[in-house]
Design an enzyme around this catalytic site. Structure first.
Site, PDB file in Angstrom:
ATOM      1  N   GLY A  39       0.795  -1.229   0.000  1.00 23.55           N
ATOM      2  CA  GLY A  39       0.000   0.000   0.000  1.00 23.55           C
ATOM      3  C   GLY A  39       0.826   1.276   0.000  1.00 23.55           C
ATOM      4  CG  HIS A 440      25.628  15.089  29.042  1.00 22.32           C
ATOM      5  ND1 HIS A 440      25.048  16.256  28.585  1.00 22.32           N
ATOM      6  CD2 HIS A 440      26.974  15.208  28.841  1.00 22.32           C
ATOM      7  CE1 HIS A 440      26.016  17.061  28.134  1.00 22.32           C
ATOM      8  NE2 HIS A 440      27.188  16.453  28.290  1.00 22.32           N
TER       9      HIS A 440
HETATM   10  C1  LIG Z   1       3.741  11.177   0.950  1.00 26.12           C
HETATM   11  C2  LIG Z   1       3.271  10.469   2.193  1.00 26.12           C
HETATM   12  C3  LIG Z   1       4.128  10.310   3.242  1.00 26.12           C
HETATM   13  C4  LIG Z   1       3.701   9.656   4.396  1.00 26.12           C
HETATM   14  N1  LIG Z   1       4.568   9.546   5.430  1.00 26.12           N
HETATM   15  C5  LIG Z   1       4.169   8.932   6.562  1.00 26.12           C
HETATM   16  C6  LIG Z   1       5.059   8.776   7.638  1.00 26.12           C
HETATM   17  O1  LIG Z   1       6.215   9.183   7.579  1.00 26.12           O
HETATM   18  N2  LIG Z   1       4.615   8.133   8.744  1.00 26.12           N
HETATM   19  C7  LIG Z   1       3.332   7.646   8.831  1.00 26.12           C
HETATM   20  O2  LIG Z   1       2.987   7.075   9.850  1.00 26.12           O
HETATM   21  N3  LIG Z   1       2.471   7.798   7.822  1.00 26.12           N
HETATM   22  C8  LIG Z   1       2.854   8.412   6.681  1.00 26.12           C
HETATM   23  N4  LIG Z   1       1.981   8.522   5.646  1.00 26.12           N
HETATM   24  C9  LIG Z   1       0.629   7.935   5.771  1.00 26.12           C
HETATM   25  C10 LIG Z   1       0.696   6.416   5.587  1.00 26.12           C
HETATM   26  O3  LIG Z   1       1.329   6.110   4.368  1.00 26.12           O
HETATM   27  C11 LIG Z   1      -0.697   5.785   5.637  1.00 26.12           C
HETATM   28  O4  LIG Z   1      -1.371   6.286   6.742  1.00 26.12           O
HETATM   29  C12 LIG Z   1      -0.539   4.280   5.755  1.00 26.12           C
HETATM   30  O5  LIG Z   1      -0.005   3.771   4.555  1.00 26.12           O
HETATM   31  C13 LIG Z   1      -1.800   3.544   6.191  1.00 26.12           C
HETATM   32  O6  LIG Z   1      -2.450   3.047   5.134  1.00 26.12           O
HETATM   33  P1  LIG Z   1      -3.583   1.934   5.212  1.00 26.12           P
HETATM   34  O7  LIG Z   1      -3.148   0.724   5.956  1.00 26.12           O
HETATM   35  O8  LIG Z   1      -4.817   2.581   5.639  1.00 26.12           O
HETATM   36  O9  LIG Z   1      -3.740   1.553   3.679  1.00 26.12           O
HETATM   37  P2  LIG Z   1      -2.799   1.778   2.438  1.00 26.12           P
HETATM   38  O10 LIG Z   1      -1.375   1.649   2.796  1.00 26.12           O
HETATM   39  O11 LIG Z   1      -3.213   3.001   1.718  1.00 26.12           O
HETATM   40  O12 LIG Z   1      -3.135   0.489   1.566  1.00 26.12           O
HETATM   41  C14 LIG Z   1      -4.396   0.238   1.053  1.00 26.12           C
HETATM   42  C15 LIG Z   1      -4.254  -0.821  -0.017  1.00 26.12           C
HETATM   43  O13 LIG Z   1      -5.546  -1.209  -0.431  1.00 26.12           O
HETATM   44  C16 LIG Z   1      -5.537  -1.396  -1.837  1.00 26.12           C
HETATM   45  N5  LIG Z   1      -6.912  -1.248  -2.316  1.00 26.12           N
HETATM   46  C17 LIG Z   1      -7.682  -0.116  -2.288  1.00 26.12           C
HETATM   47  N6  LIG Z   1      -8.894  -0.374  -2.762  1.00 26.12           N
HETATM   48  C18 LIG Z   1      -8.920  -1.683  -3.109  1.00 26.12           C
HETATM   49  C19 LIG Z   1      -9.889  -2.535  -3.686  1.00 26.12           C
HETATM   50  N7  LIG Z   1     -11.115  -2.088  -3.947  1.00 26.12           N
HETATM   51  N8  LIG Z   1      -9.542  -3.814  -3.937  1.00 26.12           N
HETATM   52  C20 LIG Z   1      -8.316  -4.291  -3.642  1.00 26.12           C
HETATM   53  N9  LIG Z   1      -7.353  -3.530  -3.105  1.00 26.12           N
HETATM   54  C21 LIG Z   1      -7.651  -2.235  -2.826  1.00 26.12           C
HETATM   55  C22 LIG Z   1      -4.596  -0.328  -2.324  1.00 26.12           C
HETATM   56  O14 LIG Z   1      -4.071  -0.650  -3.603  1.00 26.12           O
HETATM   57  C23 LIG Z   1      -3.530  -0.330  -1.239  1.00 26.12           C
HETATM   58  O15 LIG Z   1      -2.485  -1.217  -1.571  1.00 26.12           O
HETATM   59  C24 LIG Z   1       2.383   9.146   4.472  1.00 26.12           C
HETATM   60  C25 LIG Z   1       1.510   9.290   3.398  1.00 26.12           C
HETATM   61  C26 LIG Z   1       1.945   9.939   2.258  1.00 26.12           C
HETATM   62  C27 LIG Z   1       0.995  10.083   1.117  1.00 26.12           C
END
Ligand SMILES: Cc1cc2nc3c(=O)[nH]c(=O)nc-3n(C[C@H](O)[C@H](O)[C@H](O)COP(=O)(O)OP(=O)(O)OC[C@H]3O[C@@H](n4cnc5c(N)ncnc54)[C@H](O)[C@@H]3O)c2cc1C
Length: 468
Positions: A39, A440
């Site tokens: 993801g 420290h």
């Molecule tokens: C640029 C950027 C930097 C970030 N930096 C940080 C950080 O430093 N620290 C931090 O804690 N967070 C960070 N985040 C946030 C973090 O990436 C997300 O909060 C985290 O990935 C949690 O995601 P999730 O588990 O909700 O799902 P996601 O990781 O978004 O995964 C969801 C998955 O579901 C799949 N999917 C969606 N719909 C369907 C469907 N209908 N059928 C099948 N598959 C599907 C997608 O393809 C994806 O692979 C950042 C975000 C961004 C954009």
């Protein structure tokens, strides 16, 4: 139709560990991914951006070499192809690691394709219908693309398409002066691009306290990033080699122009194409799936975890969602979302580590509070490292001695904040931390010092700084 004990949609930060727990408990599990395993965090979020931030930091320190007596002959050059290759390598390891571990998991079947609910118990992937009494949604989110006139006619970038860049943009325009936008802004400035940040609000990272916003603006300005605050983007157009943004603003020119345009104004959940209406799962007005304190949706047997439930927007909140669901389902442990303390970081350099309430939230709560603050230039470790921007601030309840929150904007702020966070989880009064002997020279050694010099919150910020 194939029947499973559990179906997991999405392989973000909660789906894969949940699959491992459920399959490990002997359940027959299906997990579905439509794009890249792991993801956002792994492919277009935390991992690749922090890898790029590390390259940008190396460039910055190379330029500052002389400050430390390190002589770098000639100008520092950045090879963007190698920067990207390093990022691809690091992110690729995580991505393939998630894929391999799921595909090798006993009792787990991996489906690649878009999942859509057909009913509260059935999900379609491609031509197959899967059914289960328990379905877990971990579909994450994507960048918000606003309806700005002209936007569709320019090649705008999001956090996802930024990952494909292996060249140096001449001038990167960043729409949005918050967490995602500022990380990209600083990193590309350090790679050598001209960078302009356009923010509609009167200050950067507007969810943070004003002193945080001010300090962040100061160090970004010092690095030569153009900041356009109070500026509303009215339209975007392509003019020759340039992308031109027209602005409604009180200060500065009515337009800015650059070579590339990054949209970084927030995230929206991937819940619009999931067929939730066929399952009867409720969403709130912004599309986040409504859940209770144990992450159950309104439909029995369906849970929502991670960014798509609007209860967190971080990797650690998504992983914590997995822990909560697994604890309730498998361990008889009634863990709740409301038990967690807000915590996150902004990965500018220096980073911001945050735990609990901001000063503004404490003021709004009406509690009698005390606050302590120290400038990083008074922190010996920061001084020794030559990284003295920022400050550390802690807020406590004057009556209960509870620690209410902290903002550590400074070198190692993202690590040192855990001292405070863990004391908050332990429900220890601030006096416990105040009496701790820390090592420290570290940034954390000043936490007991800050807690020994607390002043009532009602004092204006200028007097507090003097007291600290
Ligand atoms: C640029 C950027 C930097 C970030 N930096 C940080 C950080 O430093 N620290 C931090 O804690 N967070 C960070 N985040 C946030 C973090 O990436 C997300 O909060 C985290 O990935 C949690 O995601 P999730 O588990 O909700 O799902 P996601 O990781 O978004 O995964 C969801 C998955 O579901 C799949 N999917 C969606 N719909 C369907 C469907 N209908 N059928 C099948 N598959 C599907 C997608 O393809 C994806 O692979 C950042 C975000 C961004 C954009």
């Amino acid at each position: 139709m194939t029947t499973f004990d559990a179906i997991i949609i999405g392989t973000g930060q909660s789906g894969p560990p949940l699959a491992r727990r459920l399959a490990g408990a002997g359940m027959k599990v299906a997990i579905i991914e439509r794009h890249r395993f792991g993801g956002t965090c792994v492919n277009t979020g935390c991992t690749p951006t922090k890898t790029l931030v590390a390259s940008a930091y190396a460039a910055h320190m190379a330029r500052r070499g002389a400050d430390y007596g390190v002589i770098v002959e000639g100008a520092v050059k950045i090879d963007m192809r190698r920067v990207k290759a390093r990022k691809d390598y690091v992110a690729g390891l995580s991505n393939t690691g998630v894929e391999r571990s799921l595909k090798n998991l006993e009792n787990c079947r991996v489906y690649q394709g878009h999942a859509r609910f057909m009913s509260p118990r059935e999900v379609q992937v491609g031509t197959e219908i899967l059914s289960s009494e328990q379905i877990f949604i971990n579909v994450g989110g994507r960048a918000v693309v606003p309806e700005i006139p002209g936007l569709e006619q320019v090649d705008y970038l999001t956090n996802s398409s930024m990952m494909d860049i292996d060249f140096l943009p001449r001038h990167l325009l960043v729409l949005g002066g918050s967490y995602v936008g500022l990380e990209f802004a600083q990193m590309y400035r350090r790679f050598g691009s001209e960078v302009t940040v356009v923010e509609i609000g009167s200050r950067l990272v507007p969810r943070e306290d004003e002193d945080v916003s001010e300090a962040v603006a100061t160090f970004l300005n010092h690095e030569g990033i153009n900041l356009r605050l109070n500026a509303r983007c009215l339209s975007v157009s392509k003019q020759g080699e340039n992308i031109v943004m027209k602005l409604e603003c009180a200060d500065g020119g009515p337009e800015v122009s650059g070579s590339h345009f990054l949209v970084a104004i927030g995230r929206r959940p991937n819940t619009d194409d999931l067929g939730l209406e066929h399952a009867g799962v409720s969403r709130e007005s912004r599309g986040f799936i409504e859940v209770d304190d144990a992450l159950r949706t309104n439909v029995p047997g369906i849970w929502a975890l991670g960014d798509c439930n609007g209860r967190g927007a971080f990797t650690h909140t998504s992983y914590n969602d997995f822990e909560i669901v697994a604890a309730n389902l498998l361990d008889g442990d009634h863990r709740r979302v409301s038990d967690r303390i807000p915590a996150y970081a902004l990965y500018t350099d220096p980073p911001l580590g945050r735990a609990g309430m901001t000063e503004a939230e404490v003021r709004r709560s009406g509690r009698r509070a005390r606050v302590g603050k120290i400038a990083m230039e008074d922190v010996s470790r920061a001084f020794e490292k030559g990284e003295t921007e920022g400050f550390m601030k802690i807020l406590v309840d004057a009556d209960t001695k509870e620690i209410l929150g902290a903002s550590f904007l400074g070198t190692s702020g993202d690590e040192a904040i855990h001292c405070v966070l863990d004391a908050m989880y332990a429900k220890a009064p601030y006096t416990t931390l105040q009496r701790a002997m820390h090592i420290h020279p570290t940034v954390s050694e000043f936490i007991p010092v800050i807690l020994s010099e607390l002043v009532p919150l009602s004092q204006p910020p200028s007097e507090r700084s003097a007291a600290a």
